[in-house]
Design a protein around this motif. Structure first.
Motif, short mmCIF file in Angstrom:
data_model
loop_
_atom_site.label_atom_id
_atom_site.label_comp_id
_atom_site.label_asym_id
_atom_site.label_seq_id
_atom_site.Cartn_x
_atom_site.Cartn_y
_atom_site.Cartn_z
N ALA A 25 0.83 -1.20 0.00
CA ALA A 25 0.00 0.00 0.00
C ALA A 25 0.86 1.26 0.00
CB ALA A 25 -0.91 0.01 1.23
N GLU A 26 0.45 2.24 -0.78
CA GLU A 26 1.14 3.53 -0.81
C GLU A 26 0.10 4.65 -0.87
OE1 GLU A 26 4.05 5.88 -3.90
OE2 GLU A 26 4.68 3.87 -3.27
N PRO A 27 0.30 5.73 -0.10
CA PRO A 27 -0.70 6.82 -0.08
C PRO A 27 -0.55 7.73 -1.31
CG PRO A 27 1.13 7.37 1.38
CD PRO A 27 1.41 6.00 0.84
N SER B 236 2.38 10.28 -4.88
CA SER B 236 2.36 9.98 -3.46
C SER B 236 2.26 11.22 -2.58
CB SER B 236 3.60 9.16 -3.07
OG SER B 236 4.77 9.78 -3.57
N TYR C 86 4.41 4.39 6.53
CA TYR C 86 3.39 4.79 5.56
C TYR C 86 2.50 3.65 5.13
CZ TYR C 86 5.97 3.02 1.43
OH TYR C 86 6.59 2.23 0.50
N GLU C 87 3.03 2.42 5.08
CA GLU C 87 2.17 1.32 4.65
C GLU C 87 1.07 1.00 5.67
OE1 GLU C 87 2.37 -2.43 2.01
OE2 GLU C 87 3.79 -2.72 3.64
N THR D 193 -1.45 3.75 5.56
CA THR D 193 -2.26 3.72 4.34
C THR D 193 -3.30 2.63 4.39
OG1 THR D 193 -0.38 4.58 3.08
CG2 THR D 193 -2.16 3.61 1.83
N ARG D 194 -2.99 1.51 5.03
CA ARG D 194 -3.98 0.45 5.18
C ARG D 194 -5.16 0.93 6.03
NH1 ARG D 194 -2.14 -4.03 2.99
NH2 ARG D 194 0.11 -4.40 2.88
N ILE E 101 -6.19 4.01 6.08
CA ILE E 101 -6.95 4.87 5.16
C ILE E 101 -7.87 4.02 4.30
CG2 ILE E 101 -6.74 6.40 3.15
CD1 ILE E 101 -4.12 7.46 4.43
N ILE F 111 -6.29 11.44 0.07
CA ILE F 111 -5.40 10.28 -0.03
C ILE F 111 -6.22 9.01 -0.14
CG2 ILE F 111 -3.61 8.91 1.11
CD1 ILE F 111 -2.70 11.34 2.60
N SER G 174 -5.45 4.58 -0.97
CA SER G 174 -4.39 3.58 -1.00
C SER G 174 -4.19 3.11 -2.43
CB SER G 174 -4.76 2.38 -0.13
OG SER G 174 -3.81 1.35 -0.30
#
Length: 482
Positions: free
Chosen positions: A260-262, A273, A302-303, A306-307, A309, A411, A413
Motif C-alpha cells: 500500500a502507498e498513499p 504519493s 506509511y504502509e 495507508t492500510r 486509510i 489520499i 491507497s
C-alpha cells in the motif's frame, strides 16, 4: 505457429529482462514476451524510482533478512518454520509451506551485492540520491535514472545478445510433456492469434493488481477502492500466477494483501504519493481522526497508515495541514502529486471545500490542538513531540494546527503490487504442492510470493533483479546438463 527457443521469459520488467540477459549470457537462445507495445515495455519497472534496501554497493541493510523473516508468514506452526530453516531438503510438508523460506531469504541477501555488480558491468549506475522520505530509518540505494534506466540498460544488453522480443504478446498457459515437464507456453499475439513458444519457461510477468476479478477474489470487494500505483500496473493481470497454479504449483505470499502507498486520487501521474501526512492530521469523510499519523519515520510507517486509510468509508481520507509544513526544508519531496492542495483561510472553510462536516472537523482539530504541548517540532528527525490524552495518539511532530492558510490533500491507497504468488526455491525453480521443483519452470519478480503483513521496503525491485538473474542462469545451466 511454433517457435523453438531454449528459454522463454514471460514479462519484460526488470525481473524478466534480468532472466533473459542471464540466460543469453550463458549461451541460451532466449525469447521474451511483453504484453505492452515496445514503446511502453518494462511494466511497472519503467515507472518506479527503484529504491534498493542497501547501505552500500556491496552490503544490504542491517535489518534486511530480519525484516523479511518477521514478515514472512502468517500463523504457521513455529516448529515447522524452524524445520524449514534447519533442513533445506525438508519434507513435502515443509517444502511447500506458504512462508518466505529462510534459505530463500539468505540467498536473496547474499546475491544482492553480486547482482548490483553485474548490473554495473552492463552499464547501470547507482548512487544514494534524495528520496521522497523526509525522515527515513533505512538506507536506499537508487539506480541513476530510476527503473526506466534499468529497463533500458537490460533491454539493450538483451538485444545485443540476440534475445528475441515478442511485443503485444501475452502468455496464456503452459505446455507440458508426457513426463509433466514444462517445455513451453501458449501465447496470444495481437492480430496474429496463438503462438506456441517452446523452451524452458521463466514467469516474470508481475502480480494481479491490474485484474479486477482476481483483486476482488483475493483482496475482497473493497478492492474497488484500490488502483495500481502507475499505469504499468494495469498490464499485470496475473496470468503467470494462474497458469502455474493450474498445473499444481505451490502458492506463497499473502494473497489477500498488497503493498500500500498513499496517493492523491485526483492525479493521473505515476505514483502521485503524499508522504507529508505525519506533519498534520488524517481525517476520514466524517471529519474524524482514526490513526496515529506519525508512529515512526515515514518510510517505516506509511504502509500501515495507508492500510488504515483504505479501511475508511470510501477508502479515502484527507490530510489536514497548516502553513507550518511549508517551512520544512525540502517539504515538496514528500508531495509527488501534480495537483494543488485544497486551501482555505479557516478550518470551517476548508471543511466546506473538501465536503466533510464542518462542526466535526472543527471539533477534531480543536481536540488535537488541545492535546499538543505547543512546543515546536524538529521535522527532519523523530522528535518525540507527542499528544497527551488523545485517542488515537500522535507520537511525533504533534504541533497545533493554528496557522493559516490551511491545506488539505485527499489520499487513497494505491496498490503498488500484490503479495500473493508462486513459491520458489533458492534457484528460482517453481515448486509444486509437495515442495518439489517443477522441471522447466522458473519464476521471478512479483509473480513470486514472499511478502506477508508489512512490506520490507525497497526490496521489490531488488528481488526481481536478483531472482530474475538466478532464474535465467539456472534455466540455462539446466539445458547444459540435460
Amino acid at each position: 505457429m511454433e517457435k523453438k527457443f531454449d528459454v522463454v521469459v514471460a514479462g519484460c520488467g526488470v525481473a524478466g529482462l534480468s532472466a533473459a540477459v542471464a540466460a543469453a549470457e550463458a549461451g541460451a537462445r532466449v525469447a521474451i514476451l511483453e504484453r505492452a507495445p515496445e514503446e511502453e515495455r518494462g511494466g511497472q519497472s519503467r515507472y518506479t524510482e527503484a529504491y534498493l534496501r542497501m547501505k552500500s554497493l556491496t552490503e544490504v541493510s542491517d535489518d534486511f533478512e530480519t525484516h523479511l523473516a518477521e514478515n514472512g508468514s502468517g500463523s504457521i506452526d513455529p516448529e515447522l518454520v524452524e524445520q524449514t530453516a534447519t533442513d533445506p531438503r525438508g519434507s513435502s510438508l515443509t517444502r511447500s509451506l506458504s512462508l518466505a523460506d529462510p534459505n530463500l531469504i539468505e540467498r536473496f541477501s547474499d546475491a544482492a551485492p553480486k547482482t548490483i555488480a553485474w548490473l554495473q558491468g552492463i552499464g547501470a549506475r547507482f548512487d544514494f540520491l534524495p528520496t521522497q522520505f523526509l525522515t527515513a530509518s533505512q538506507p536506499r540505494l537508487l539506480p541513476v535514472g530510476g527503473g526506466q534506466a534499468l529497463v533500458d540498460v537490460l533491454a539493450a544488453r538483451a538485444e545485443a545478445l540476440g534475445v528475441t522480443f515478442f511485443y503485444e504478446t501475452t502468455a496464456q498457459s503452459l505446455i507440458r510433456n508426457a513426463q509433466g515437464h514444462v517445455v513451453g507456453l501458449y501465447a496470444t499475439a495481437r492480430g496474429q492469434g496463438q503462438r506456441e513458444l517452446m523452451g524452458s519457461v521463466v514467469l516474470a510477468c508481475g502480480g494481479f493488481e491490474g485484474n479486477t476479478e482476481m483483486m476482488t477474489r483475493y483482496v475482497g470487494p473493497r478492492a474497488v477502492y484500490l488502483r495500481p500505483v502507475c499505469k504499468g500496473g494495469y498490464y499485470n493481470r496475473g496470468e503467470g500466477i494462474r497458469m502455474a497454479l493450474d498445473i499444481g504449483a505451490a502458492a506463497c505470499g499473502e494473497f489477500g494483501s498488497y503493498h500500500a502507498e498513499p496517493v492523491d486520487p485526483r492525479s493521473g501521474v505515476s505514483e502521485p504519493s503524499i508522504f507529508i501526512f505525519p506533519y498534520g492530521i488524517l481525517v476520514n469523510a466524517d471529519g474524524e481522526r482514526f490513526t496515529n499519523e506519525a508512529p515512526t519515520t515515514v518510510d517505516a510507517c506509511y504502509e500501515p497508515v495507508t492500510r488504515r486509510i483504505f479501511e475508511q468509508r470510501g477508502g479515502m481520507a484527507w490530510t489536514i495541514l497548516d502553513a507550518r509544513h511549508t517551512r520544512i526544508p525540502n517539504y515538496r519531496l514528500g508531495i509527488r502529486t501534480d495537483q494543488p492542495p485544497v486551501s482555505a483561510a479557516s478550518i470551517a472553510e476548508l471543511a466546506t471545500k473538501i465536503g466533510v462536516p464542518a462542526d466535526r472537523l472543527q471539533a477534531t482539530v480543536d481536540s488535537y490542538n488541545a492535546a499538543c504541548s505547543g512546543k515546536d517540532w524538529s521535522p527532519l528527525a523523530l522528535d518525540g513531540l507527542a499528544t497527551q490524552g488523545l485517542n488515537p495518539p500522535k507520537s511525533h511532530w504533534a504541533c497545533p494546527l493554528t496557522e493559516g492558510p490551511f491545506h488539505a490533500y485527499p489520499i487513497i491507497s494505491a496498490n503498488v503490487f500484490t503479495f500473493g504468488g508462486l513459491k520458489i526455491n533458492p534457484e528460482a525453480q517453481v515448486l509444486d504442492a509437495d515442495g518439489d521443483a517443477i522441471s522447466g519452470l522458473y519464476a521471478a519478480g512479483e509473480t513470486v510470493g514472499i511478502y506477508y503483513g508489512n512490506y520490507t521496503g525497497a526490496t521489490s525491485v531488488l528481488k526481481g533483479l536478483v531472482f530474475g538473474r538466478i532464474a535465467g542462469d539456472t534455466a540455462a545451466r539446466a539445458l547444459a546438463t540435460a
